[in-house]
Write an enzyme that holds these catalytic residues in place. Structure first.
Site, PDB file in Angstrom:
ATOM      1  N   ARG A  89     -11.020   2.830 -21.072  1.00  0.00           N
ATOM      2  CA  ARG A  89      -9.793   2.513 -20.857  1.00  0.00           C
ATOM      3  C   ARG A  89      -9.078   3.819 -21.975  1.00  0.00           C
ATOM      4  NH1 ARG A  89     -10.189  -2.035 -18.268  1.00  0.00           N
ATOM      5  NH2 ARG A  89      -8.092  -3.169 -16.699  1.00  0.00           N
ATOM      6  N   ARG A 125      -3.772  -9.961  -5.279  1.00  0.00           N
ATOM      7  CA  ARG A 125      -5.326 -10.379  -5.511  1.00  0.00           C
ATOM      8  C   ARG A 125      -4.955 -11.552  -5.605  1.00  0.00           C
ATOM      9  NH1 ARG A 125      -7.859  -6.772  -9.307  1.00  0.00           N
ATOM     10  NH2 ARG A 125      -6.835  -7.706 -11.193  1.00  0.00           N
ATOM     11  N   ARG A 158      -5.813 -14.740 -10.835  1.00  0.00           N
ATOM     12  CA  ARG A 158      -4.960 -14.625 -11.921  1.00  0.00           C
ATOM     13  C   ARG A 158      -4.250 -14.737 -12.944  1.00  0.00           C
ATOM     14  NH1 ARG A 158      -8.244  -8.416 -13.153  1.00  0.00           N
ATOM     15  NH2 ARG A 158      -6.812  -8.490 -14.526  1.00  0.00           N
ATOM     16  N   ARG A 169       1.024  -3.793 -16.663  1.00  0.00           N
ATOM     17  CA  ARG A 169      -0.148  -3.037 -16.885  1.00  0.00           C
ATOM     18  C   ARG A 169      -0.337  -1.818 -15.439  1.00  0.00           C
ATOM     19  NH1 ARG A 169      -3.054  -7.178 -12.849  1.00  0.00           N
ATOM     20  NH2 ARG A 169      -4.459  -6.088 -13.555  1.00  0.00           N
TER      21      ARG A 169
HETATM   22  P1  AMP Z   1      -9.243  -6.329 -16.165  1.00  0.00           P
HETATM   23  O1  AMP Z   1     -10.287  -7.440 -15.204  1.00  0.00           O
HETATM   24  O2  AMP Z   1     -10.150  -4.817 -15.716  1.00  0.00           O
HETATM   25  O3  AMP Z   1      -7.774  -5.276 -14.838  1.00  0.00           O
HETATM   26  O4  AMP Z   1      -9.012  -6.357 -17.139  1.00  0.00           O
HETATM   27  C1  AMP Z   1      -7.642  -7.470 -17.299  1.00  0.00           C
HETATM   28  C2  AMP Z   1      -7.012  -7.068 -19.407  1.00  0.00           C
HETATM   29  O5  AMP Z   1      -8.480  -7.473 -19.763  1.00  0.00           O
HETATM   30  C3  AMP Z   1      -6.685  -5.934 -19.339  1.00  0.00           C
HETATM   31  O6  AMP Z   1      -5.074  -5.753 -18.917  1.00  0.00           O
HETATM   32  C4  AMP Z   1      -6.927  -5.888 -20.760  1.00  0.00           C
HETATM   33  O7  AMP Z   1      -6.075  -6.953 -21.559  1.00  0.00           O
HETATM   34  C5  AMP Z   1      -7.773  -5.878 -20.956  1.00  0.00           C
HETATM   35  N1  AMP Z   1      -9.200  -5.148 -21.176  1.00  0.00           N
HETATM   36  C6  AMP Z   1     -10.234  -5.079 -20.429  1.00  0.00           C
HETATM   37  N2  AMP Z   1     -11.002  -4.280 -19.992  1.00  0.00           N
HETATM   38  C7  AMP Z   1     -10.293  -3.193 -21.167  1.00  0.00           C
HETATM   39  C8  AMP Z   1     -10.366  -2.405 -22.189  1.00  0.00           C
HETATM   40  N3  AMP Z   1     -11.323  -1.624 -21.690  1.00  0.00           N
HETATM   41  N4  AMP Z   1      -9.450  -1.892 -23.253  1.00  0.00           N
HETATM   42  C9  AMP Z   1      -8.650  -2.653 -23.660  1.00  0.00           C
HETATM   43  N5  AMP Z   1      -7.978  -3.774 -22.592  1.00  0.00           N
HETATM   44  C10 AMP Z   1      -8.520  -4.609 -21.807  1.00  0.00           C
END
Ligand code: AMP
Length: 211
Positions: A89, A125, A158, A169
């Protein structure tokens, strides 16, 4: 190893597509978001570190994330075709993958979706509490109602899919994304896909790109 990274805003469909690809048996899916949620659930040290960041819609620090993914990838046979969903990210995360032995990225696929669709996609979602399978109240309802049609688990929202956190986000995504696209464009690894499309149509386009 053949490593594909999925880039795209939260709600652009990366997780849905990666899970479907994993079901073919030809790919392994690594979702850092799912890993962090599992760590929170288990009460591990990583989970404790990550929870506050996630609930505020902020990124978990690069050091924590790089170690998490390095551990997951280090155990794999070299024939693995890995799909990374939600990692990298940031550019330092992308660099870390390319610099570590055996984890250089083969291709990056950017899921393009108009911004206006994302708030509805994310706030509607639902995910299965047990297996993480994503659904949407309007666009992808479960045929088993409030339960997961695959494993029967309960569908939940979530905590970071509420509107305020979703807005943060999306801001965080916008702050990082151009630099990431630039990073992969520079090494000619970037492919773009119009992700405002039906799940099955998108899946067959992806299979084409992954050949
Ligand atoms: P996601 O399920 O991919 O939307 O991730 C949920 C949350 O996890 C994100 O909003 C971040 O807070 C954290 N997160 C997941 N992947 C990363 C990453 N590669 N770098 C930093 N934070 C992450």
């Amino acid at each position: 190893m053949d490593i594909t990274v999925f880039l795209g805003a939260p709600g652009s469909g990366k997780g849905t597509q990666a899970k479907k690809l994993a079901e073919t048996g030809n790919f392994q899916h690594f979702s850092t978001g799912d890993m962090l949620r599992a760590a929170i659930h288990a009460g591990s040290e990583v989970g404790l570190k990550a929870k506050e960041f996630i609930n505020r819609g902020e990124l978990v620090p690069d050091g924590v994330m790089i170690e998490l993914i390095a551990n997951a990838l280090s155990k794999l046979p070299s024939s693995t075709r890995a799909i990374l969903d939600g990692f990298p990210r940031t550019v330092p995360q992308a660099n870390a993958l390319d610099k570590s032995p055996g984890t250089a990225v083969t291709r990056a696929i950017f899921f393009e979706v108009p911004n206006s669709l994302l708030i509805d996609r994310l706030t509607g979602r639902r995910i299965c509490e047990k297996c993480g399978q994503p659904y949407h109240v309007k666009f992808l309802p479960s045929s088993a109602g409030e339960k997961c049609e695959r494993c029967g688990g309960k569908l939940i929202q979530r905590p970071d899919d509420n509107e305020n956190v979703v807005r943060r986000r999306l801001e965080v995504f916008a702050e990082q994304n151009d630099q990431l696209l630039h990073y992969y464009d520079g090494s000619k690894k970037l492919r773009r896909i119009n992700a405002d499309a039906a799940v099955d149509k998108l899946q067959s386009q992806l299979l084409g790109l992954l050949k």
